[in-house]
Design a protein around this motif. Structure first.
Motif, PDB file in Angstrom:
ATOM      1  N   ASP A  70       0.821  -1.278  -0.044  1.00  0.00           N
ATOM      2  CA  ASP A  70       0.074   0.092  -0.129  1.00  0.00           C
ATOM      3  C   ASP A  70       0.941   1.261  -0.082  1.00  0.00           C
ATOM      4  N   GLY A  71       2.149   1.119  -0.292  1.00  0.00           N
ATOM      5  CA  GLY A  71       2.926   2.347  -0.646  1.00  0.00           C
ATOM      6  C   GLY A  71       3.488   2.815   0.829  1.00  0.00           C
ATOM      7  N   ASN A  72       3.237   2.044   1.857  1.00  0.00           N
ATOM      8  CA  ASN A  72       3.830   2.395   3.083  1.00  0.00           C
ATOM      9  C   ASN A  72       5.264   2.188   3.118  1.00  0.00           C
ATOM     10  N   TRP A  73       6.051   2.786   2.268  1.00  0.00           N
ATOM     11  CA  TRP A  73       7.517   2.975   2.156  1.00  0.00           C
ATOM     12  C   TRP A  73       8.123   4.394   2.334  1.00  0.00           C
ATOM     13  N   HIS A  74       9.327   4.376   2.983  1.00  0.00           N
ATOM     14  CA  HIS A  74      10.169   5.652   3.120  1.00  0.00           C
ATOM     15  C   HIS A  74      11.579   5.180   2.548  1.00  0.00           C
ATOM     16  N   VAL A  75      11.832   5.946   1.500  1.00  0.00           N
ATOM     17  CA  VAL A  75      13.109   5.666   0.784  1.00  0.00           C
ATOM     18  C   VAL A  75      14.018   6.734   0.956  1.00  0.00           C
ATOM     19  N   PHE A  76      15.384   6.324   1.386  1.00  0.00           N
ATOM     20  CA  PHE A  76      16.324   6.935   1.897  1.00  0.00           C
ATOM     21  C   PHE A  76      17.299   7.185   0.397  1.00  0.00           C
ATOM     22  N   SER A  77      17.723   8.185  -0.226  1.00  0.00           N
ATOM     23  CA  SER A  77      18.628   8.119  -1.377  1.00  0.00           C
ATOM     24  C   SER A  77      19.670   8.981  -1.193  1.00  0.00           C
ATOM     25  N   ASP A  78      20.837   8.494  -1.620  1.00  0.00           N
ATOM     26  CA  ASP A  78      22.034   9.242  -1.716  1.00  0.00           C
ATOM     27  C   ASP A  78      21.864  10.117  -2.792  1.00  0.00           C
ATOM     28  N   GLU A  79      22.417  11.400  -2.329  1.00  0.00           N
ATOM     29  CA  GLU A  79      22.002  12.529  -3.365  1.00  0.00           C
ATOM     30  C   GLU A  79      22.839  12.570  -4.709  1.00  0.00           C
ATOM     31  N   LYS A  80      23.813  11.677  -4.899  1.00  0.00           N
ATOM     32  CA  LYS A  80      24.169  11.383  -6.051  1.00  0.00           C
ATOM     33  C   LYS A  80      23.851  10.272  -6.670  1.00  0.00           C
ATOM     34  N   ASN A  81      22.778   9.622  -6.615  1.00  0.00           N
ATOM     35  CA  ASN A  81      22.372   8.260  -7.345  1.00  0.00           C
ATOM     36  C   ASN A  81      22.072   8.653  -8.633  1.00  0.00           C
ATOM     37  N   HIS A  82      22.056   7.523  -9.408  1.00  0.00           N
ATOM     38  CA  HIS A  82      21.702   7.551 -10.926  1.00  0.00           C
ATOM     39  C   HIS A  82      20.382   8.047 -11.267  1.00  0.00           C
ATOM     40  N   ASN A  83      20.176   8.553 -12.495  1.00  0.00           N
ATOM     41  CA  ASN A  83      18.693   8.714 -12.812  1.00  0.00           C
ATOM     42  C   ASN A  83      17.784   7.784 -12.828  1.00  0.00           C
ATOM     43  N   SER A  84      18.451   6.633 -13.138  1.00  0.00           N
ATOM     44  CA  SER A  84      17.573   5.281 -13.029  1.00  0.00           C
ATOM     45  C   SER A  84      17.100   5.038 -11.688  1.00  0.00           C
ATOM     46  N   MET A  85      17.807   5.143 -10.735  1.00  0.00           N
ATOM     47  CA  MET A  85      17.254   5.039  -9.481  1.00  0.00           C
ATOM     48  C   MET A  85      16.343   5.953  -8.929  1.00  0.00           C
ATOM     49  N   ILE A  86      16.542   7.263  -9.378  1.00  0.00           N
ATOM     50  CA  ILE A  86      15.629   8.441  -9.146  1.00  0.00           C
ATOM     51  C   ILE A  86      14.352   8.087  -9.609  1.00  0.00           C
ATOM     52  N   ALA A  87      14.188   7.592 -10.875  1.00  0.00           N
ATOM     53  CA  ALA A  87      13.107   7.281 -11.726  1.00  0.00           C
ATOM     54  C   ALA A  87      12.262   6.190 -10.940  1.00  0.00           C
ATOM     55  N   GLY A  88      13.119   5.247 -10.426  1.00  0.00           N
ATOM     56  CA  GLY A  88      12.331   4.016  -9.779  1.00  0.00           C
ATOM     57  C   GLY A  88      12.002   4.775  -8.340  1.00  0.00           C
TER      58      GLY A  88
END
Length: 410
Positions: free
Chosen positions: A136-154
């Motif tokens: 049900d979308g109950n997620w909190h994602v933590f992303s490194d600020e320099k992650n690749h565009n493909s990860m950002i898209a996901g």
């Protein structure tokens, strides 16, 4: 009566024209060099006039794209199975080669299972997007600020997202501690960051994920084949394979082939196989590519000498640049970025290197890197010899002096 029988151009055409004009003005317009790769002569390519060019920016890091090992496997698969795969894996595009490749990749990363996608970009976008849409979308994602565009898209549609400072474990820890209770956490990061050449502190990141009960998602695309005893990547080199939950990789860089994949727990991989739209609705890799990928993974596992040669070449190029007065950006990996700092000038330096010295190096501009940090990105391979390295260092120094980025030699 209208003046013309034809309708007026759609406003989007005018938008495209204006946007392209602005890109050209800023030096961000993308043009592609017409270079023909040579299987036998890599890293020499041939331009449209027949001139031999030395390429310094290929992601075929180990030079395996022209390997007899891969070529023989692909040729045999074409003879046996034809060229195309015939459809999605569910329809008619599943073969024993695909399944053997997935088993080999799972073993490489010491995971129970793996799933092959049509590219590394699709693997990241589909896997992260599917995971973060589940429960049900109950997620909190933590992303490194320099992650690749493909990860950002996901991660785009994640309900909650926090960006932590690049490779800053303390900042990640604080953000996770401040996250609300009762939410599922996932931390996404890379091992080798391909534009800067730095390497993430995987042991500390993995420990932080465990402490907060978060899934760890590691992109190893620029490390697979080159680091670790069997080429599994930085996680293998650093002894933390068992502390990383999901590993994403590619066959298209050091493995010299094409395609992407994720490896991880059997339940996760099986879920992605049945739920990830980017896998379900896409024609599968052709059998020839699955066969070549399989041969490459098996070959790379024992290619210790090739990995050592590759690391030595990168170190030698960095030293040659320093000796010539060129200051590359600090890099702990095989990637050697040379800063320029202006988009138009970066393209000009690249052009001069190609036209006057026969060297092709990709200019890296916004949005791939932030404005003001434009650079040339060198990726030496085991097949660049000492003469290549010495010539490149002197040529880069000469061009940087020509455009005013280095003082003239005394």
């Amino acid at each position: 009566m209208p003046d013309s029988l034809f309708p007026a151009p759609h406003p989007f055409l005018q938008h495209c024209q204006a946007a392209l004009a602005q890109m050209r003005q800023e030096g961000r317009y993308r043009s592609f060099a017409a270079l023909a790769k040579s299987r036998r002569d890599f890293p020499r390519y041939t331009d449209s006039t027949g001139r031999r060019i030395t390429v310094w920016s290929s992601n075929d890091y180990l030079g395996l794209g022209g390997s007899d090992v891969l070529a023989a496997a692909a040729t045999a698969a074409i003879e046996a199975h034809g060229v195309g795969s015939g459809g999605t894996r569910n329809i008619s595009g599943n073969t024993p080669l695909h399944e053997a490749l997935e088993s080999e990749l799972a073993a490489l990363h010491a995971k129970p299972a793996a799933l092959v996608f049509t590219s590394g970009y699709v693997a990241n976008q589909a896997a992260l997007g599917t995971i973060l849409s589940s429960m049900d979308g109950n997620w909190h994602v933590f992303s490194d600020e320099k992650n690749h565009n493909s990860m950002i898209a996901g991660m785009k549609n994640a309900r909650a997202k926090s960006i932590f400072r690049h490779n800053d474990v303390a900042h990640l820890d604080a953000l996770m501690a401040a996250a609300g209770p009762g939410v599922n956490k996932l931390v996404a990061f890379e091992s080798v960051y391909s534009m800067d050449g730095d390497i993430a502190p995987l042991a500390e990141l993995a420990a932080t994920c465990r402490r907060h009960g978060a899934l760890s998602y590691l992109d190893e695309v620029h490390a697979v084949g080159m680091y670790g005893a069997t080429g599994a990547g930085v996680a293998e080199r650093d002894g933390v394979l068992d502390r990383i939950d999901i590993v994403q990789g590619t066959l298209a860089k050091a493995l010299g082939c094409h395609g992407g994949y994720v490896a991880g727990p059997a339940e996760v991989i099986d879920f992605l196989r049945s739920a990830a739209a980017g896998f379900i609705f896409t024609t599968s890799l052709p059998p020839a590519l699955a066969a070549a990928g399989l041969a490459s993974v098996r070959h790379v596992k024992g290619a210790t000498a090739l990995r050592e040669r590759h690391a030595e070449r990168a170190a030698r190029l960095k030293a040659a640049f320093q000796a010539a007065g060129v200051r590359p950006m600090p890099s702990a990996s095989h990637i050697v970025p040379v800063p320029v700092g202006d988009a138009a000038l970066c393209r000009e330096v690249s052009r001069l290197l190609l036209e006057e010295h026969g060297l092709y190096v990709t200019p890296i501009n916004y949005p791939t890197v932030p404005r003001g940090t434009e650079r040339l990105r060198f990726t030496p391979t085991p097949r660049h010899d000492d003469a290549d390295i010495a010539f490149a260092a002197q040529a880069v120094a000469a061009v940087l002096r020509q455009v005013g980025l280095l003082p003239n030699a005394p």
